[in-house]
Design an enzyme around this catalytic site. Structure first.
Site, PDB file in Angstrom:
ATOM      1  CB  CYS A 194      -0.625  -0.008   1.007  1.00  0.00           C
ATOM      2  SG  CYS A 194      -2.792   0.568   0.901  1.00  0.00           S
ATOM      3  NE  ARG A 216      -9.105   5.883   2.684  1.00  0.00           N
ATOM      4  CZ  ARG A 216      -7.838   5.993   2.425  1.00  0.00           C
ATOM      5  NH1 ARG A 216      -7.863   7.750   2.314  1.00  0.00           N
ATOM      6  NH2 ARG A 216      -6.795   5.023   3.016  1.00  0.00           N
ATOM      7  CG  HIS A 250      -3.078  -3.619   3.881  1.00  0.00           C
ATOM      8  ND1 HIS A 250      -2.283  -2.791   4.769  1.00  0.00           N
ATOM      9  CD2 HIS A 250      -4.018  -2.429   3.834  1.00  0.00           C
ATOM     10  CE1 HIS A 250      -2.418  -1.456   4.211  1.00  0.00           C
ATOM     11  NE2 HIS A 250      -3.541  -0.976   3.535  1.00  0.00           N
TER      12      HIS A 250
HETATM   13  N1  GLN Z   1      -1.713   6.742   2.372  1.00  0.00           N
HETATM   14  C1  GLN Z   1      -2.183   6.049   0.912  1.00  0.00           C
HETATM   15  C2  GLN Z   1      -3.355   5.885   0.483  1.00  0.00           C
HETATM   16  O1  GLN Z   1      -4.594   6.228   0.845  1.00  0.00           O
HETATM   17  C3  GLN Z   1      -2.154   4.383   1.637  1.00  0.00           C
HETATM   18  C4  GLN Z   1      -2.768   3.956   2.230  1.00  0.00           C
HETATM   19  C5  GLN Z   1      -2.111   3.206   3.686  1.00  0.00           C
HETATM   20  O2  GLN Z   1      -1.143   2.414   3.050  1.00  0.00           O
HETATM   21  N2  GLN Z   1      -3.582   1.413   3.624  1.00  0.00           N
HETATM   22  O3  GLN Z   1      -3.709   6.067  -0.883  1.00  0.00           O
END
Ligand code: GLN
Length: 234
Positions: free
Chosen positions: A91, A126, A190
């Site tokens: 990520c 998101r 994840h």
């Molecule tokens: N900050 C990054 C995004 O929102 C990665 C998020 C994360 O590692 N979960 O894309």
């Protein structure tokens, strides 16, 4: 056989337990008689250049940019990759090893450039939820993970993705998920991803060790992986 695993800044890059990927790798390497050393790199500490396998996890935007600044200044991860080390980055970790990504205030900044991958943020909501992936490497089973990211990542033409999205968002371009370029692997999964996909953990160990591993099944780990797969693959 011996293996040095370097876990970079897990206090900054450890959302959703990504630091657990190290524990999975250590467990599975030791089960094959590999002598494993884990080097825990905290901010301010030099990143060793002689490691075999480097791990980066996810993180919020601020810690992500701070980690990138530290890694650029240090240069150790880039040097290790140039010497053939393997990287597994999740990520935020995946985004920072790419070519460009949004920094403070959304301004596009340079990443470490270890893989050809450009991260952007657009008006899309998101990406949050379960991710199911058909891996490019046909010897691996279907992979699952949990994704939570705003950024979307366009990998270069001809760059091999980790797999194709069966369900979820992944990279957000052409149904691709992650990247596997040389010895550098990036993903949005994840879970931690390697607890949910022990076969992927073994493929990463094989990349880092430069050799095939004997087969090993941990019934408890396999039951977890199977439970996630059977729940998500309909
Ligand atoms: N900050 C990054 C995004 O929102 C990665 C998020 C994360 O590692 N979960 O894309």
């Amino acid at each position: 056989m011996s293996l040095v695993i370097v876990r970079i800044y897990h206090d900054l890059l450890g959302t959703y337990g990504d630091q657990g990927n190290a524990e999975v790798l250590i467990h599975r390497a030791k089960a094959r008689g590999v002598d494993v050393e884990l080097v825990e790199v905290t901010p301010g500490m030099a990143i060793p250049r002689q490691g075999n396998l480097y791990l980066l996890g996810g993180g919020e935007d601020g810690p992500q940019t701070a980690s990138l600044d530290l890694m650029k200044e240090d240069g150790g991860l880039t040097a290790a990759v140039q010497s053939g080390a393997t990287v597994f980055a999740v990520c935020a970790g995946f985004q920072v090893i790419g070519t460009t990504l949004p920094g403070h205030g959304g301004k596009i900044i340079d990443g470490l450039g270890l893989v050809d991958a450009k991260t952007i943020v657009n008006a899309a909501p998101r990406s949050v939820g379960e991710l199911v992936v058909q891996p490019t490497n046909k010897s691996l089973p279907i992979l699952t993970g949990f994704e939570n990211h705003q950024g979307l990542t366009d990998i270069g033409d001809g760059v091999t993705p980790l797999g194709q999205v069966l369900s979820g968002v992944g990279n957000g371009f052409n149904k691709t998920e992650g990247v596997w370029q040389g010895n550098v692997i990036g993903t949005y999964m994840h879970g931690p991803g390697l607890a949910r996909n022990p076969e992927l953990a073994d493929a990463i160990l094989e990349s880092a060790l430069g050799t095939k591993l004997t087969s090993f099944t941990d019934p408890f780990a396999q039951a977890l992986a199977n439970e996630r797969r059977s729940t998500l693959i309909r």
